[in-house]
Design an enzyme around this catalytic site. Sequence first.
Site, PDB file in Angstrom:
ATOM      1  N   ILE A 118       5.577  -0.622   8.591  1.00 46.55           N
ATOM      2  CA  ILE A 118       5.325  -1.445   7.415  1.00 46.55           C
ATOM      3  C   ILE A 118       5.713  -2.865   7.801  1.00 46.55           C
ATOM      4  CG2 ILE A 118       6.107  -1.912   5.057  1.00 46.55           C
ATOM      5  CD1 ILE A 118       6.617   1.159   4.855  1.00 46.55           C
ATOM      6  N   ASN A 120      -5.796  -4.296   8.644  1.00 44.51           N
ATOM      7  CA  ASN A 120      -5.308  -2.962   8.993  1.00 44.51           C
ATOM      8  C   ASN A 120      -6.456  -1.971   8.852  1.00 44.51           C
ATOM      9  OD1 ASN A 120      -3.348  -0.844   9.514  1.00 44.51           O
ATOM     10  ND2 ASN A 120      -3.495  -0.337   7.335  1.00 44.51           N
ATOM     11  N   HIS A 150      -7.223   2.145   8.150  1.00 46.45           N
ATOM     12  CA  HIS A 150      -6.558   3.323   7.593  1.00 46.45           C
ATOM     13  C   HIS A 150      -7.592   4.451   7.471  1.00 46.45           C
ATOM     14  CE1 HIS A 150      -3.557   5.544   5.383  1.00 46.45           C
ATOM     15  NE2 HIS A 150      -4.485   5.866   4.504  1.00 46.45           N
ATOM     16  N   VAL A 167       1.984  -1.113   0.924  1.00 43.83           N
ATOM     17  CA  VAL A 167       1.432  -0.272   2.003  1.00 43.83           C
ATOM     18  C   VAL A 167      -0.023   0.131   1.716  1.00 43.83           C
ATOM     19  CG1 VAL A 167       1.671   1.952   3.183  1.00 43.83           C
ATOM     20  CG2 VAL A 167       3.703   0.631   2.574  1.00 43.83           C
ATOM     21  N   ASP A 168      -0.908  -0.105   2.684  1.00 41.06           N
ATOM     22  CA  ASP A 168      -2.316   0.314   2.595  1.00 41.06           C
ATOM     23  C   ASP A 168      -2.942  -0.125   1.271  1.00 41.06           C
ATOM     24  OD1 ASP A 168      -2.076   1.546   5.099  1.00 41.06           O
ATOM     25  OD2 ASP A 168      -1.401   3.432   4.216  1.00 41.06           O
TER      26      ASP A 168
END
Length: 205
Positions: free
Chosen positions: A95, A110, A112, A147-148
């Site tokens: 993170i 990012n 995912h 996060v994400d």
Amino acid sequence: MTVRPRLGICVSGRGSNMQALLRAAQRGELLADPVVVFSNHLDAPALERARAAGVAVEALESRGYASRADYDAAVVQCLQPYDCDIIALAGYMRIVTPTFLNAWPGRVLNIHPSLLPAFPGLHAVEQAWSYGVRVSGCTVHFVDAEVDHGPIIVQRAVSVLPDDTVDRLAARILEQEHDAFVEAVNLVAAGRVRLEGRRVLIEPE
Ligand code: GAR
């Protein structure tokens, strides 16, 4: 002459997404120049692959730092000489803190392996498969403090097949990840994305 953006790639493990970006660059299909690959693990297999591709590598273990922010400050310092314009988190399993994000504001991407906002966090493919979804996929998004979570640049859907296993589904998603990441980096490198709230608007070529 247009200046090509400089790309830093952060990895933690095998680095197949990193490799997809490096291969696209070698083929002349990436609109950014990969200038450094960074890992939080000195022994990440991705580093060897990056070296073999002739890209500079840097690594710093996170042990021994008082906080995540302290570690990220060291990472930022380590990457500073490379003067990156865009950072791609390619299987970077940490993170990142505002200390990291503020070094490249709005320019950290990012990847995912799920269709966010479904199944953020670890083991996303397994989460989706166990949940019983019929369609999953992958997402490339800008990174924010959660996060994400940040604005979505590219998504690819992948159907779950009746006889799928987690591994088979993960492999098909990974194939899509490789293309989706190149596409997203190219959109950002070409300056074709604009934010409206958390919606990413893509300018035509
Ligand atoms: C990829 O599937 C990537 O989407 C995932 O880790 C894998 C890394 O594979 N990332 C996350 O789950 C981040 N939340 P790779 O090292 O072969 O690119």
